[in-house]
Design an enzyme around this catalytic site. Structure first.
Site, PDB file in Angstrom:
ATOM      1  N   CYS A  56       9.288  -0.321  -9.574  1.00 20.70           N
ATOM      2  CA  CYS A  56      10.086  -1.174 -10.454  1.00 20.70           C
ATOM      3  C   CYS A  56       9.413  -1.378 -11.809  1.00 20.70           C
ATOM      4  O   CYS A  56      10.094  -1.591 -12.803  1.00 20.70           O
ATOM      5  CB  CYS A  56      10.351  -2.513  -9.780  1.00 20.70           C
ATOM      6  SG  CYS A  56       8.857  -3.312  -9.162  1.00 20.70           S
TER       7      CYS A  56
ATOM      8  N   GLU B 114      18.243   2.424 -15.003  1.00 21.84           N
ATOM      9  CA  GLU B 114      17.087   2.641 -14.135  1.00 21.84           C
ATOM     10  C   GLU B 114      17.301   3.904 -13.305  1.00 21.84           C
ATOM     11  O   GLU B 114      18.257   4.003 -12.540  1.00 21.84           O
ATOM     12  CB  GLU B 114      16.870   1.443 -13.215  1.00 21.84           C
ATOM     13  CG  GLU B 114      15.619   1.572 -12.365  1.00 21.84           C
ATOM     14  CD  GLU B 114      15.369   0.350 -11.493  1.00 21.84           C
ATOM     15  OE1 GLU B 114      14.203  -0.061 -11.369  1.00 21.84           O
ATOM     16  OE2 GLU B 114      16.342  -0.194 -10.930  1.00 21.84           O
TER      17      GLU B 114
ATOM     18  N   GLU C 138      13.064 -10.126  -7.125  1.00 19.01           N
ATOM     19  CA  GLU C 138      12.452  -9.188  -8.063  1.00 19.01           C
ATOM     20  C   GLU C 138      13.321  -7.950  -8.065  1.00 19.01           C
ATOM     21  O   GLU C 138      13.435  -7.260  -7.051  1.00 19.01           O
ATOM     22  CB  GLU C 138      11.010  -8.868  -7.647  1.00 19.01           C
ATOM     23  CG  GLU C 138      10.251  -8.093  -8.706  1.00 19.01           C
ATOM     24  CD  GLU C 138       9.910  -6.695  -8.251  1.00 19.01           C
ATOM     25  OE1 GLU C 138      10.439  -5.743  -8.883  1.00 19.01           O
ATOM     26  OE2 GLU C 138       9.135  -6.537  -7.305  1.00 19.01           O
TER      27      GLU C 138
ATOM     28  N   LYS D 270      13.863  -8.198   7.163  1.00 19.50           N
ATOM     29  CA  LYS D 270      14.808  -7.086   7.211  1.00 19.50           C
ATOM     30  C   LYS D 270      14.276  -5.991   6.300  1.00 19.50           C
ATOM     31  O   LYS D 270      14.421  -6.036   5.083  1.00 19.50           O
ATOM     32  CB  LYS D 270      16.202  -7.541   6.740  1.00 19.50           C
ATOM     33  CG  LYS D 270      17.365  -6.722   7.354  1.00 19.50           C
ATOM     34  CD  LYS D 270      17.388  -5.255   6.979  1.00 19.50           C
ATOM     35  CE  LYS D 270      17.867  -5.029   5.563  1.00 19.50           C
ATOM     36  NZ  LYS D 270      17.974  -3.529   5.256  1.00 19.50           N
TER      37      LYS D 270
END
Length: 503
Positions: free
Chosen positions: A298, A396, A264, A189
């Protein structure tokens, strides 16, 4: 810096006007006909529609993958046979790297030179796992004259792979390669913002000789297609890369089925620069570490902690260099920062830029670059003197925005590095060997780079701690995740056990 404002947006030749699912070897529309629009990040105009997967579409894909696992040849092939197929996949990806990069750059806004590197890394990921499954060795334990115990690895079943919109093709390969190499079948996906390059896998796998049903792809929104995949009872494994809040939802939804999870998640990684560091190298690395891939990475070193005795010099030089970073159209080979992926994400990043004006001292950037009145373009932005309780220090941002903070002692540097909920990566710059090891081992992060910048070795574990993830992949950790490890015990001599009930 900006590329010339007259530089026109690029539209690749041969773009599709729609993308469909790929289930059991066939391209198909959603069973209910649902679709969603996909925008290009330079103009924010719709350039195609994609099939929007629902529960019924995920059910069909999982059923195909399950049939291929139970009845098909893929799980029963010798590792060498699967390895040959994976090498063919790598050859095809490598031979098409320019086209892959062009489509990836157009769809995601990544600079074309960086997108080309990601396509080549995708090929290398398949080569690595193709070799690893042939060369791997498993534990054998011998009790002389009495017993041999060995480990038998078996593929688990249907792996659900949910991938993000940043460097999508390469990150898909990180999951697809080990899942397929170990004999599993998959349902992928991809992220709804960037489905274009994922649609190329079907043709590549078919041409390489992957049997029908082994690879399946369902496009769609996370709360629809992704949610259905996570909750499906015939999908025992979920590998997810994305933000931490979504990871929490996946964790909760997978719990009733006790699924294997590898996640992750987000990051707010520190780069710690001591006064004895090579400042030229540290500045180059920390500029690249937060502004490459448009800051949408990331492992970005988005918090830079600098020892106070060199702090003013570092900030001045860093800001000057950040102002020279070239912002331009993604297809321009001179571009170093392109367009953010989607207007929703652009608004989020610009919200943090505005917030940062009250939380730090703006020394570079701070808005749209000159010459780009439309599209998702953000000038590389640098805030200095950022306090550790500031939101731009804690949260973030996932864009070309960096916060710089001073420290006085080694202990304070470690405290600041650990003062956020995330723990994915960290970077330490010092020429003191003892300090380098002691500080790196004191930082709460799954990965630390010493005097280097995010050089990826596929043999090492990749993953984070705290809110940055669950589990690790890479090398044998990926083999562990995608296989069941069965212990087999063999008696060589007389059976050694007590006797009950003889008298």
């Amino acid at each position: 810096m900006t590329a010339p404002a007259t530089d026109a947006p690029h539209r690749p030749d041969g773009l599709p006007d729609r993308i469909r699912h790929y289930i059991d070897g066939h391209e198909v529309d959603s069973i209910g006909g649902e679709t969603f629009e996909v925008l290009d990040p330079v103009t924010n105009q719709t350039y195609l529609t994609a099939a929007a997967g629902q529960q019924a579409d995920v059910d069909a894909a999982v059923a195909a993958a399950r049939r291929a696992f139970v009845d098909g040849p893929w799980p029963r092939m010798l590792p060498r046979e699967r390895s040959r197929v994976l090498h063919r996949i790598a050859d095809l990806v490598e031979s098409r790297d320019a086209r892959l990069a062009e489509l990836e750059s157009f769809d995601s806004g990544l600079p074309i030179t960086q997108a080309l590197g990601q396509a080549r890394r995708a090929a290398e990921n398949f080569r690595f796992f193709a070799d690893l499954v042939v060369a791997q060795s498993d534990d054998t334990f011998k009790v002389p004259g009495r017993q041999i115990n060995y480990v038998n690895r078996k593929p688990i079943g249907v792996a659900g792979l949910i991938t993000p919109w940043n460097t999508p093709f390469m990150l898909e390969s990180w999951k697809l390669a080990p899942a397929l190499a170990t004999g599993n079948t998959v349902v992928l996906k991809p992220a709804e913002f960037t489905p274009l390059s994922a649609s190329l896998w079907a043709g590549i796998f078919s041409e390489a000789g992957v049997p029908a049903g082994v690879f399946n792809l369902v496009n769609g929104l996370g709360e629809e297609a992704g949610d259905a995949l996570v909750k499906h009872p015939d999908v025992p494994l979920i590998s997810f890369t994305g933000e931490s809040g979504t990871g929490e939802v996946i964790f909760a939804n997978a719990a009733p089925h006790l699924k294997g999870l590898s996640m992750e998640l987000g990051g707010k990684s520190p780069a710690v620069v001591f006064a004895d560091a090579d400042l030229d190298a540290a500045i180059d690395a920390t500029i690249f570490g937060v502004f490459s891939l448009n800051g949408e990475r990331c492992t970005a070193g988005s918090r830079i902690l600098v020892e106070r005795s060199v702090y003013d010099e570092f900030v001045e030089r860093y800001a000057a260099q950040a102002r020279r970073v070239v912002v331009g159209h993604p297809h321009d080979p001179d571009t170093e920062v392109g367009a953010l992926v989607h207007p929703e994400h652009f608004e989020k990043v610009m919200g943090y830029v505005e917030l940062g004006r009250s939380e730090g001292r703006l020394v570079a950037g701070g808005g749209r670059p000159e010459g780009f009145p439309t599209g998702n373009f953000v000038a590389p932005t640098v805030f200095a003197d950022v306090a550790p309780d500031a939101r731009i220090f804690q949260e973030e941002i996932f864009g070309p925005v960096v916060a710089i903070t001073p420290f006085d002692t080694e202990a304070e540097a470690v405290e600041l590095a650990n003062a956020v909920r995330y723990g994915l990566a960290a970077y330490v710059w010092t020429n003191d060997l003892k300090r380098a090891h002691n500080v790196s081992q004191s930082i709460e992060a799954g990965m630390v780079w010493l005097n280097s910048n995010n050089v990826r070795d596929l043999r090492t574990p990749f993953g984070g701690v705290k809110a940055s993830g669950l589990g690790h992949e890479g090398g044998y950790r990926s083999i562990d995740f995608y296989t069941d490890q069965q212990a087999v015990h063999i008696t060589l001599g007389a059976v050694h056990n007590p006797t009950f009930g003889k008298n």
